[in-house]
Design an enzyme around this catalytic site. Structure first.
Site, PDB file in Angstrom:
ATOM      1  N   ASN A  67     -10.156   4.642   1.645  1.00  0.00           N
ATOM      2  CA  ASN A  67      -9.328   4.467   0.450  1.00  0.00           C
ATOM      3  C   ASN A  67      -9.539   5.611  -0.531  1.00  0.00           C
ATOM      4  O   ASN A  67     -10.368   6.498  -0.321  1.00  0.00           O
ATOM      5  CB  ASN A  67      -9.658   3.132  -0.239  1.00  0.00           C
ATOM      6  CG  ASN A  67      -8.677   2.040   0.140  1.00  0.00           C
ATOM      7  OD1 ASN A  67      -7.468   2.260   0.129  1.00  0.00           O
ATOM      8  ND2 ASN A  67      -9.194   0.876   0.502  1.00  0.00           N
TER       9      ASN A  67
ATOM     10  N   GLU B 231       0.841  -1.209   0.000  1.00  0.00           N
ATOM     11  CA  GLU B 231       0.000   0.000   0.000  1.00  0.00           C
ATOM     12  C   GLU B 231       0.872   1.253   0.000  1.00  0.00           C
ATOM     13  O   GLU B 231       2.080   1.201   0.160  1.00  0.00           O
ATOM     14  CB  GLU B 231      -0.910   0.036   1.242  1.00  0.00           C
ATOM     15  CG  GLU B 231      -2.358  -0.369   0.989  1.00  0.00           C
ATOM     16  CD  GLU B 231      -3.154   0.643   0.174  1.00  0.00           C
ATOM     17  OE1 GLU B 231      -2.574   1.658  -0.291  1.00  0.00           O
ATOM     18  OE2 GLU B 231      -4.353   0.420  -0.020  1.00  0.00           O
TER      19      GLU B 231
ATOM     20  N   ASP C 186     -10.097   0.836  -4.383  1.00  0.00           N
ATOM     21  CA  ASP C 186      -8.998   0.869  -3.412  1.00  0.00           C
ATOM     22  C   ASP C 186      -8.278   2.209  -3.581  1.00  0.00           C
ATOM     23  O   ASP C 186      -8.918   3.233  -3.791  1.00  0.00           O
ATOM     24  CB  ASP C 186      -8.083  -0.341  -3.623  1.00  0.00           C
ATOM     25  CG  ASP C 186      -7.394  -0.771  -2.333  1.00  0.00           C
ATOM     26  OD1 ASP C 186      -6.620   0.038  -1.776  1.00  0.00           O
ATOM     27  OD2 ASP C 186      -7.615  -1.898  -1.878  1.00  0.00           O
TER      28      ASP C 186
END
Length: 277
Positions: A140, A13, A190
């Site tokens: 997100n 991430e 996301d």
């Protein structure tokens, strides 16, 4: 897209291209690690979840963890607490985050087990941490229009990307609106980033792709990622025309899962914005 780095992240991430260092930073949230690749190969391990960062100057990051926002010194690896972030809440950790054009840093939280509505989205700006939105399940897609007048964010659980106008200092102004509704296609938004023309590039968890939407929310095109769990894109390279993508290996038996990829975007991205502490 090709493999940029073959380090396998359980939950990759938060990719961030440092424009002064020519270096990509990213995280393995569940592995409690931060990595960078540029002139040197660097890896840092922590005793808590870490998830996102912004650059303050050449040698300093603002880094988000489960307990706070930290001033992180790249050459030494030392960190100093700037402000607590839900430090008294054992249920949550930090997740997606990005610097805005005004020099603020937005950071989302979520439950360790994605507990419904346990998270929130905050903004840190010139010494002040303020909660912007609550009752978020999986924060997100935090990203910003190039002129700083609009922010985007998502609760992956809702399968929608939202947008809100910003005032001159980067604080939300006006009503939150739906930017893209992905429920009909059963897609899960996301991480996201905005290019120099205002198009939003969104990683779609489970779909193996980065989808591009125009400033009006219309679908433009998608780039395939060679593993299903693409988690977040970032523009970088010397001319901001390379798209980097983190992915996750958790729950997936796939030779490419968890690796970090890159490829030509075909457009120019925004330079990562500098955080003003």
């Amino acid at each position: 897209m090709q493999v940029f780095d073959d380090t396998v992240c359980t939950l990759g991430e938060g990719p961030m291209w440092h424009p002064e260092r020519g270096e990509l930073f990213w995280f393995d949230i569940l592995g409690k690690r931060m990595m960078s690749r540029g002139a040197q190969r660097r890896d840092w391990a922590f005793d808590e979840h870490v998830s996102a960062c912004g650059w303050v100057n050449r040698d300093t990051l603002l880094m988000a963890s489960a307990s706070g926002l930290w001033r992180f010194d790249i050459p030494t690896g030392d960190r100093e607490l700037v402000t607590a972030l839900e430090a008294g809440n054992p249920v949550t950790r930090s997740n997606d985050g990005r610097a805005d054009p005004q020099g603020g840093f937005w950071i989302g939280t979520m439950g360790l087990n994605a507990e419904p509505y346990a998270g929130a989205i905050y903004r840190f700006y010139r010494g002040e941490l303020r909660q912007l939105f609550d009752r978020i399940t999986i924060s997100n897609a935090i990203c910003f229009a190039p002129d700083g007048t609009r922010a985007y964010f998502a609760d992956t659980f809702s399968q929608q990307i939202h947008t809100v106008g910003l005032d001159a200092h980067g604080w939300p102004a006006g009503e939150v609106e739906v930017f893209v509704d992905l429920r009909a296609d059963d897609l899960n938004p996301d991480g996201a980033v905005v290019d120099a023309d205002g198009a939003v590039w969104n990683a779609q968890w489970g779909a193996g792709r980065i989808a591009c939407y125009g400033p009006d929310g219309s679908f433009i095109r998608a780039l395939d990622v060679p593993t299903s769990q693409a988690s977040c894109p970032a523009f970088g390279g010397h001319d901001a025309t390379t798209l980097f993508v983190t992915t996750a290996a958790v729950g997936v038996q796939d030779i490419n899962a968890g690796k970090t990829f890159y490829g030509p975007a075909g457009v120019t991205g925004q330079r990562e914005h500098q955080v003003i502490l």
